[in-house]
Design an enzyme around this catalytic site. Structure first.
Site, PDB file in Angstrom:
ATOM      1  N   SER A 157     -20.072 -62.940  30.366  1.00  0.00           N
ATOM      2  CA  SER A 157     -20.457 -61.931  31.358  1.00  0.00           C
ATOM      3  C   SER A 157     -21.283 -62.495  32.503  1.00  0.00           C
ATOM      4  CB  SER A 157     -21.235 -60.790  30.678  1.00  0.00           C
ATOM      5  OG  SER A 157     -22.479 -61.251  30.194  1.00  0.00           O
ATOM      6  N   LYS A 195     -28.766 -60.175  31.693  1.00  0.00           N
ATOM      7  CA  LYS A 195     -28.136 -59.684  32.921  1.00  0.00           C
ATOM      8  C   LYS A 195     -29.095 -59.834  34.097  1.00  0.00           C
ATOM      9  CE  LYS A 195     -24.234 -58.113  31.162  1.00  0.00           C
ATOM     10  NZ  LYS A 195     -24.400 -58.813  29.876  1.00  0.00           N
TER      11      LYS A 195
END
Length: 236
Positions: A157, A195
């Site tokens: 990701s 993230k």
């Protein structure tokens, strides 16, 4: 010696940086080299980085700097070290043949040991990942002030920020981080993720660095910052 595609990509990145001040996107690189997928671009960039022609910075997706050009184009880039991406964690590479999972940091004299938590994966709070008996040697120069720990990355990701499956990231333990920082975030007290942090009005967005993943947006009370990325180690 570079392959033809590596040579083409290096010169394209150099021209784009000179003309626009930022490195090209993966889609722009793919189109410039007439490749069918971005996976080929990832392989070419990795090869260029390994050969010392570019440096890929992990703080932002479009953060690549050209360190030198092929001999037929000139050697070192003037001011090489100026990047289009701003601050990024230092990346330590090596053959990692001696310590944890074969991890030894090359050419660093002073080092320290950090606790290695497990592979960062959704559904597991950070504290539950810790193995009390497992540590990793980290160059002292990579650390900032305060307490730190290491995590193994799982998944893709964050690949456009230069963070790949199996990398070991160095995390500064903190519950605060600036907008745009890459953080370890705990969601609803049970799901942890790595993230980029974006604050949007009264909400918090957790942004991946991969176009195949969606940005997730939460009210502030659902997200707790557990650390900020300051470095990364990769084994080959």
């Amino acid at each position: 010696m570079l392959t033809r595609k590596q040579h083409e990509l290096l010169l394209f990145i150099h021209r784009h940086l000179s003309e626009h001040g930022v490195s090209p996107s993966f889609d722009e690189m793919k189109e410039a080299l007439s490749l069918k997928s971005k996976s080929g671009i990832h392989r070419l960039i990795t090869a260029l980085e390994e050969r010392g022609f570019i440096r890929r910075l992990a703080h932002r997706a479009r953060a690549v700097e050209v360190l030198r050009l092929p001999e037929d184009q000139g050697s070192a880039v003037p001011g090489g070290g100026r990047s289009a991406g701003g601050f990024a964690p230092r990346v330590i590479r090596g053959d990692f043949s001696g310590t944890l999972h074969g991890a030894s940091v090359a050419r660093e004299v002073a080092s320290t040991q950090l606790p290695l938590y497990g592979r960062i994966a959704a559904g597991t709070p950070i504290e539950a990942l810790r193995d009390e008996d497992t540590f990793v040697d980290v160059p002292a120069s990579i650390l900032t002030a305060g307490d730190h720990y290491a995590l193994e990355v799982e998944g893709d990701s964050m690949i456009e920020a230069g963070i790949f499956d199996g990398d070991t990231v160095i995390i500064q333990r903190t519950d605060q981080a600036e907008n745009g920082a890459i953080v370890v975030a705990l969601i609803d007290g049970e799901e942890v993720t790595l993230k980029r942090l974006r604050r949007k009005g009264g909400a918090i967005a957790l942004e991946p660095a991969n176009k195949d993943y969606e940005t997730r947006i939460f009210p502030p009370e659902r997200v707790k910052i557990q650390g900020r990325l300051v470095g990364l180690m990769r084994r080959y």
